[in-house]
Scaffold this motif. Structure first.
Motif, mmCIF file in Angstrom:
data_model
loop_
_atom_site.group_PDB
_atom_site.id
_atom_site.type_symbol
_atom_site.label_atom_id
_atom_site.label_comp_id
_atom_site.label_asym_id
_atom_site.label_seq_id
_atom_site.Cartn_x
_atom_site.Cartn_y
_atom_site.Cartn_z
ATOM 1 N N ARG A 94 87.000 95.142 61.557
ATOM 2 C CA ARG A 94 87.778 96.591 62.154
ATOM 3 C C ARG A 94 88.755 95.581 63.057
ATOM 4 N N TRP A 95 87.666 95.170 64.298
ATOM 5 C CA TRP A 95 88.393 94.668 65.221
ATOM 6 C C TRP A 95 89.536 94.190 64.801
ATOM 7 N N THR A 96 90.163 93.325 64.153
ATOM 8 C CA THR A 96 91.462 92.735 64.030
ATOM 9 C C THR A 96 92.307 94.023 64.027
ATOM 10 N N THR A 97 91.988 94.664 62.990
ATOM 11 C CA THR A 97 92.694 96.265 62.681
ATOM 12 C C THR A 97 93.153 97.054 63.929
ATOM 13 N N GLU A 107 97.281 104.245 68.130
ATOM 14 C CA GLU A 107 95.853 104.547 68.645
ATOM 15 C C GLU A 107 94.946 103.845 67.861
ATOM 16 N N ALA A 108 93.980 103.272 67.887
ATOM 17 C CA ALA A 108 92.570 102.366 67.265
ATOM 18 C C ALA A 108 92.691 102.339 66.095
ATOM 19 N N ALA A 109 92.929 103.914 65.246
ATOM 20 C CA ALA A 109 92.456 103.897 64.313
ATOM 21 C C ALA A 109 93.372 105.330 63.280
ATOM 22 N N PRO A 110 93.558 105.617 62.320
ATOM 23 C CA PRO A 110 94.427 106.576 62.210
ATOM 24 C C PRO A 110 93.507 108.047 62.677
ATOM 25 N N GLY A 111 94.577 109.029 62.126
ATOM 26 C CA GLY A 111 93.982 110.092 62.728
ATOM 27 C C GLY A 111 94.060 110.206 64.275
ATOM 28 N N GLY A 112 93.111 109.335 65.080
ATOM 29 C CA GLY A 112 93.231 109.188 66.314
ATOM 30 C C GLY A 112 92.794 109.952 67.217
ATOM 31 N N ALA A 113 93.018 110.745 68.463
ATOM 32 C CA ALA A 113 91.859 111.068 69.717
ATOM 33 C C ALA A 113 92.479 112.935 68.655
ATOM 34 N N VAL A 114 93.513 113.321 68.191
ATOM 35 C CA VAL A 114 93.394 115.043 68.449
ATOM 36 C C VAL A 114 93.863 115.624 67.194
ATOM 37 N N ASN A 115 93.689 114.431 65.575
ATOM 38 C CA ASN A 115 94.257 114.588 64.276
ATOM 39 C C ASN A 115 93.143 114.260 63.210
ATOM 40 N N ARG A 116 92.077 113.891 63.874
ATOM 41 C CA ARG A 116 90.640 114.710 62.828
ATOM 42 C C ARG A 116 89.980 116.052 62.539
ATOM 43 N N ASN A 117 89.012 115.800 62.113
ATOM 44 C CA ASN A 117 87.942 117.312 61.778
ATOM 45 C C ASN A 117 87.591 117.023 63.447
ATOM 46 N N GLY A 403 96.161 81.672 65.951
ATOM 47 C CA GLY A 403 96.609 82.817 65.123
ATOM 48 C C GLY A 403 95.935 83.226 63.881
ATOM 49 N N LEU A 404 96.839 84.300 63.689
ATOM 50 C CA LEU A 404 96.115 84.851 62.357
ATOM 51 C C LEU A 404 97.734 84.706 61.429
ATOM 52 N N GLY A 405 97.311 84.530 60.135
ATOM 53 C CA GLY A 405 98.684 84.797 59.275
ATOM 54 C C GLY A 405 98.302 86.298 59.006
ATOM 55 N N ASP A 406 99.621 86.297 57.835
ATOM 56 C CA ASP A 406 99.320 88.017 57.480
ATOM 57 C C ASP A 406 97.492 88.324 56.242
ATOM 58 N N GLY A 407 97.165 88.978 56.813
ATOM 59 C CA GLY A 407 95.543 89.623 56.200
ATOM 60 C C GLY A 407 95.192 88.918 56.251
ATOM 61 N N ASP A 408 94.663 88.193 57.496
ATOM 62 C CA ASP A 408 93.743 87.409 57.854
ATOM 63 C C ASP A 408 92.833 88.313 59.170
ATOM 64 N N TYR A 409 91.719 87.236 59.497
ATOM 65 C CA TYR A 409 90.673 88.711 60.767
ATOM 66 C C TYR A 409 90.872 87.558 61.234
ATOM 67 N N TRP A 410 89.878 88.089 62.630
ATOM 68 C CA TRP A 410 89.368 87.691 63.649
ATOM 69 C C TRP A 410 87.971 86.349 63.365
ATOM 70 N N GLY A 411 88.057 85.218 63.807
ATOM 71 C CA GLY A 411 87.058 84.323 63.321
ATOM 72 C C GLY A 411 86.435 84.077 61.806
ATOM 73 N N ARG A 412 87.857 84.104 60.675
ATOM 74 C CA ARG A 412 87.269 84.369 59.285
ATOM 75 C C ARG A 412 86.917 83.088 59.343
ATOM 76 N N THR A 413 87.901 81.930 59.282
ATOM 77 C CA THR A 413 87.619 80.199 59.347
ATOM 78 C C THR A 413 86.729 80.223 59.768
ATOM 79 N N VAL A 414 86.089 80.492 61.116
ATOM 80 C CA VAL A 414 84.037 80.009 61.314
ATOM 81 C C VAL A 414 83.397 81.290 60.496
ATOM 82 N N LEU A 415 83.704 82.080 59.961
ATOM 83 C CA LEU A 415 82.604 82.925 59.322
ATOM 84 C C LEU A 415 81.999 82.079 58.023
#
Length: 417
Positions: A94-97, A107-117, A403-415
């Protein structure tokens, strides 16, 4: 285009089209970010904005290391509140996204600051609405204590730093299981990035300490001028530069044959919070200041030379003293070892005694802290007369994977291995 307007990022509202980045690789930066976030949209180019711009998030190395140093910093160290590896993996995904979205101007996630419920909390805190990307980079690091908690062997380079003479370390500004370094040319953009990632980590991580910084004290590109620290001297004149690929390979990037496979192409980050007694320094004569530093205050030239980038004379009969900072920190004095500095000034109010709580937040990247940073800091701690004017009050070391390739996330190779 700013952080309100076009649709397209992750199905939500796009916060801007890419802005022209005046640094190296501008065209590639724009192409990569558009491909990742706005595929299928018609191009409606906004006028270039020198305060904005998008730095590529993915690549062979993480951004925010050799990226031309931005003017502002928000650095945070966090601790895990769980040892459930699945929960940590979920958070890093989630952090990587979120980080990729924010560095591309969303913004950090879809919907953002004003466009959700309206009856639900917004998915973005909103303080960066209307602001450009400001060359935001977010760099991710792993502390040795995280590996300990999850039963993963530490690389020897990630061993704790030894104590140094005159250290006055405060545990409240030291250590950490994880770190996030957000750099930008707008302080609110950097703060927004860290705030939203910390918010996302609730239940899995908690803030251990954080530091705001301004006025970068080292240039990381030959196109940048050398800035000054709060003692008024140019700082980091001989820093490694992004354009020096061979030297970066030698001193910064971890080669495949060194350490675990997950560190290949990565680097190690050393952070030191250095309090500066600016009031005492300000009552010191100019000649003494220059003698302690080993450089002139105006031009920044080594003592005995004319220009900032002139090679200092470090022979025994040099006018540069044996206890001058420039001599003790030099590669010649430390077996040829060099580091990539990326520090920032800070002023955190006053100390309650009528003095500014001010100093240098030292950040540096290197292949091996124990072969590069430790010998240098040991020399400085023992012999540098400038130590009379500073205190090292915080310290940490982190592994910064590649650094990250396509579809990768932070720390994947570690965990995940």
């Amino acid at each position: 285009m700013t952080r309100s307007g076009l649709r397209g990022i992750g199905g939500g509202v796009s916060r801007r089209r890419l802005l022209g980045w005046t640094g190296a690789g501008a065209a590639l930066a724009g192409a990569g970010a558009v491909a990742g976030f706005a595929a299928g949209e018609s191009a409606q180019e906004a006028p270039p904005d020198p305060s904005g711009g998008v730095v590529p998030f993915r690549g062979p190395h993480q951004a925010g290391i050799v990226t031309p140093a931005q003017d502002r910093l928000h650095f945070v160290a966090l601790d895990l509140t769980t040892t459930d590896r699945r929960a940590v993996i979920s958070l890093l995904q989630r952090w990587t996204t979120a980080a990729e979205r924010m560095t591309a101007g969303a913004e950090a996630a879809p919907g953002g600051a004003v466009n959700r419920n309206p009856e639900a909390p917004p998915s973005d805190t909103g303080e960066a609405l209307g602001l450009p990307a400001a060359a935001l980079t977010i760099t991710f690091g792993i502390g040795g204590t995280l590996l300990d908690k999850l039963g993963i062997p530490r690389p020897p380079e990630l061993a704790d730093l030894p104590p140094f003479q005159q250290d006055q370390l405060d545990p409240a500004f030291s250590g950490g299981d994880l770190c996030l370094q957000a750099c930008a040319n707008d302080p609110q953009v950097a703060v927004h990035a860290v705030r939203n990632l910390v918010r996302t980590g609730f239940g899995t991580t908690a803030v251990r300490w954080s530091q705001l910084g301004f006025g970068r004290t080292s240039s990381t590109s030959t196109a940048q001028q050398t800035h000054r620290n709060l003692f008024g001297f140019k700082d980091g004149t001989n820093n490694l530069k992004a354009e020096e690929g061979a030297l970066l390979d030698e001193h910064v990037w971890v080669p495949p044959q060194q350490g675990p496979p997950w560190m290949a192409g990565g680097t190690y980050l050393v952070a030191r919070r250095i309090s500066m007694h600016v009031e005492t320094w300000d009552r010191t004569s100019l000649s003494e200041q220059e003698s302690l530093t080993g450089r002139t205050k105006g031009v920044g030239a080594p003592i005995g030379q004319a220009q900032e980038f002139d090679v200092p004379n470090l022979a025994p009969d040099s006018p540069i003293g044996t206890d001058a900072h420039i001599r003790l920190a030099s590669a010649q004095n430390n077996g040829g070892a060099r580091i990539l500095r990326r520090g920032y000034n800070f002023v955190d109010g006053s100390d309650g005694l009528g003095h500014l709580n001010a100093g240098l937040f030292f950040v540096a990247f290197m292949r091996d802290p124990h072969r590069q940073f430790v010998p240098m800091q040991s020399q400085l701690a023992r012999f540098d007369k400038m130590m009379e004017y500073i205190d090292h009050t915080g310290s940490a070391v982190f592994a910064v994977p590649a650094g990250l390739g396509d579809g990768d996330y932070w720390g994947r190779t570690v965990l995940e291995g």
